[in-house]
Design a protein around this motif. Structure first.
Motif, short mmCIF file in Angstrom:
data_model
loop_
_atom_site.label_atom_id
_atom_site.label_comp_id
_atom_site.label_asym_id
_atom_site.label_seq_id
_atom_site.Cartn_x
_atom_site.Cartn_y
_atom_site.Cartn_z
N GLN A 146 5.99 -14.57 17.25
CA GLN A 146 6.71 -13.51 17.97
C GLN A 146 7.60 -14.12 19.05
O GLN A 146 8.75 -13.70 19.23
N ALA A 200 6.46 -15.49 27.37
CA ALA A 200 6.17 -14.72 26.16
C ALA A 200 4.69 -14.82 25.80
O ALA A 200 4.05 -13.83 25.48
N ARG A 222 26.46 -11.58 25.83
CA ARG A 222 26.80 -10.57 26.82
C ARG A 222 25.86 -10.57 28.01
O ARG A 222 26.19 -10.12 29.08
N HIS A 223 24.65 -11.15 27.82
CA HIS A 223 23.73 -11.20 28.95
C HIS A 223 24.15 -12.21 29.99
O HIS A 223 23.58 -12.28 31.05
N GLU A 224 25.15 -13.03 29.64
CA GLU A 224 25.59 -14.03 30.61
C GLU A 224 26.80 -13.54 31.37
O GLU A 224 27.42 -14.32 32.09
N ASP A 263 15.03 -22.47 27.68
CA ASP A 263 14.04 -23.11 28.53
C ASP A 263 12.61 -22.70 28.19
O ASP A 263 12.33 -21.59 27.78
N PRO A 300 17.03 -15.52 19.25
CA PRO A 300 18.27 -14.84 19.63
C PRO A 300 19.12 -15.64 20.62
O PRO A 300 20.35 -15.67 20.52
N GLN A 301 18.45 -16.32 21.56
CA GLN A 301 19.20 -17.09 22.54
C GLN A 301 19.76 -18.37 21.95
O GLN A 301 20.88 -18.78 22.27
N ARG A 303 11.53 -13.44 18.72
CA ARG A 303 12.04 -12.42 19.63
C ARG A 303 12.70 -13.00 20.88
O ARG A 303 13.58 -12.39 21.47
N ILE A 304 12.24 -14.18 21.29
CA ILE A 304 12.75 -14.73 22.55
C ILE A 304 13.65 -15.95 22.32
O ILE A 304 14.78 -16.00 22.79
N GLY A 336 10.07 -22.23 29.93
CA GLY A 336 9.44 -21.21 30.76
C GLY A 336 9.40 -19.84 30.09
O GLY A 336 8.43 -19.11 30.21
N GLN A 337 10.48 -19.51 29.37
CA GLN A 337 10.51 -18.20 28.73
C GLN A 337 9.47 -18.10 27.61
O GLN A 337 8.93 -17.03 27.35
#
Lengths: 262, 250
Positions: free
Chosen positions: A140, A131, A225-227, A124, A148-149, A144-145, A126-127
């Motif tokens: 960056q 950032a 794993r964050h989910e 999304d 990875p997702q 970085r954001i 928003g992230q």
């Protein structure tokens, strides 16, 4: 038609075919690496809406997704040297395997680019703004954001691409590359035990596929794993016959069964 | 301290901000009120350059930028002076609570990891999340997530924190804990600009209230003036609709 069916041939063929496994894996590995790099590069102009490059990358994806891989193999193997000859580059002594890896790489790249594009779009916006607001640069924020997702989202689809690639390598045989399928063909003709040879071949593909599937599933879990959800978030099923079996096939390892109430 | 001069912004043919002038002193808490579509969120986003103003000047501290000529470096410098808390928290979902707060310190401010960690833990304890350092955002309630968002902004040590409707996405039950945290950091003298619909909060915490409508500032002043004896007709209408009871009964 060939000799009478003899199961023992399946076992004698097995190690012989496994001996050519490295050629198959080399094609898969080389093509995957090429595909990931090409796919990523091709996805960029479409993500950032670069005017002309965007059209080119669309065209690229359409071509490789819209024509059979077998035709692509022929086109590259017979066509590419002709085109390069016009530019006075002689590739007639390049190994067949190089053409094969290149073709599979570009083929995979087309799918990878589509996957990356949709995965990045699903992180999304928003992230990214967050950032920027902490002072990150566009680069960056992306590395970085978003990346990875996006990667975590892309892994299940990439698994499909990788498994398809593994099976598609069997077509490299049509250019005379002695990978597993080619080997099984020649073993079959030599011994006249066709069915046994193909059973053996199918088994090897299956084993490799299962191993790859497991590895990728593990990777997916790790990246996501964050989910991790608390146990009560998993779906509840009525306990049923073949429940465990179903669990195995549906990948829902963590389903909970509601006890039958009377 | 913060000075906006003649900020205009339009999306296509729709002019959202029609030349906003606003001044905020150091340590002040400014609350921006207004009906939806009045441009208050856009104004806030312009200060952080998440929206690019068409014209005007933005000055934060000793740094000033002309919006018509702002380059990448100016934008970067400007963002370094402010931090933002979002309506939908916008936490980095793949990072833990601690990593969310540390990210800006380590990546942008190039702080050594150990120092960044210490600072982050300190700030997270301040917002009451000292026990949740290793949790992922998906494991937290909305109120907790927003408190992480506040900690992330606070840790950067900005000159001003911009709050964009920080409680609008929360369950009514969870609004209190977030407001309590904002209140606490307001007392520490951090400059804040808050867009909110929480009238009670605006009355208690703000030093200065700005009422916007139709992309312009209609009225501004001390909260007790704005709430008790608004001068403009539009402000009266708005306050009447949002708070039917008299503001103070004494």
């Amino acid at each position: 038609m060939g000799e009478k069916f003899d199961i023992s041939y399946v076992f004698t063929f097995f190690p012989k075919l496994a001996g050519t496994l490295q050629t198959t894996l080399l094609i898969v590995g080389g093509a995957l690496l090429t595909g990931l790099i090409v796919g990523f590069l091709v996805a960029l102009p479409r993500l950032y809406k670069v005017p002309v490059l965007q059209r080119i990358s669309q065209l690229y994806a359409s071509f490789f997704r819209g024509t059979p891989i077998l035709i692509q193999l022929f086109l590259f193997y017979y066509g590419l040297p002709e085109i390069l000859k016009l530019a006075h580059i002689d590739v007639s002594r390049a190994p067949v395997l190089a053409f094969v890896v290149l073709t599979y790489g570009l083929h995979t790249g087309a799918y990878v680019s589509e996957t990356i594009r949709s995965a990045v779009a699903s992180v999304d916006r928003g992230q990214v703004e967050a950032a920027y607001s902490v002072g990150m640069s566009g680069y960056q924020a992306f590395t970085r954001i978003v990346m990875p997702q996006a990667l975590a989202i892309a892994v299940p689809v990439l698994s499909n691409v990788i498994l398809a690639l593994l099976k598609d390598t069997s077509l490299a045989f049509s250019l005379g590359v002695m990978e597993m399928t080619g080997k099984s063909q020649s073993l079959a003709t030599l011994t006249n035990h066709f069915v046994e040879s193909y059973i053996s071949l199918a088994l090897i593909y299956l084993v490799i596929s299962i191993i790859l599937e497991r590895l990728l599933l593990f990777l997916e879990r790790r990246l996501l794993r964050h989910e991790s959800r608390p146990a009560e978030a998993y779906p509840v099923f009525r306990r049923e016959r073949f429940g465990r079996l179903r669990q195995f096939f549906t990948r829902e390892r963590r389903v909970r069964f509601r006890e039958e109430t009377r | 301290m913060i000075k906006l001069t003649g900020i205009t912004k339009s999306f296509g043919r729709n002019q959202v901000l029609q030349g906003i002038d606003l001044q905020v002193e150091k340590g002040e808490v400014v609350v921006i009120l207004g009906p939806s579509g009045s441009g208050k969120t856009t104004l806030l986003r312009c200060i952080n350059y998440l929206e690019r103003p068409n014209a005007g000047r933005i000055a934060i501290g000793d740094f000033e930028v002309d919006c018509e000529r702002a380059g990448k470096k100016d934008i970067h410098a400007l963002r370094g002076k402010s931090a933002m808390v979002f309506q939908h928290y916008n936490l980095f979902k793949h990072k833990t609570v601690l990593e969310n707060v540390m990210e800006g310190l380590v990546i942008v401010q190039r702080m050594p990891k150990e120092t960044a960690r210490r600072r982050s833990v300190e700030v997270l304890e301040k917002v009451g999340l000292g026990e949740k350092l290793d949790a992922y955002p998906s494991q937290l309630s909305g109120g907790q997530q927003q408190r992480v968002g506040i900690a992330r902004a606070l840790a950067l040590g900005p000159e001003v924190i911009l709050f964009d409707e920080p409680t609008s996405a929360l369950d009514p039950e969870l609004v209190g804990e977030v407001l309590a945290v904002i209140r606490r950091i307001a007392k520490e003298g951090i400059t804040m600009i808050v867009v909110t619909h929480e009238m009670g909060f605006a009355r208690d915490v703000a030093n200065h209230v700005v009422f916007m409508d139709g992309g312009a500032i209609v009225e501004e002043g001390a909260p007790k003036d704005i709430f008790n004896k608004p001068q403009e007709e539009r402000t009266k209408q708005f306050l009447k609709r949002i708070m039917p009871e008299p503001a103070y009964s004494i």
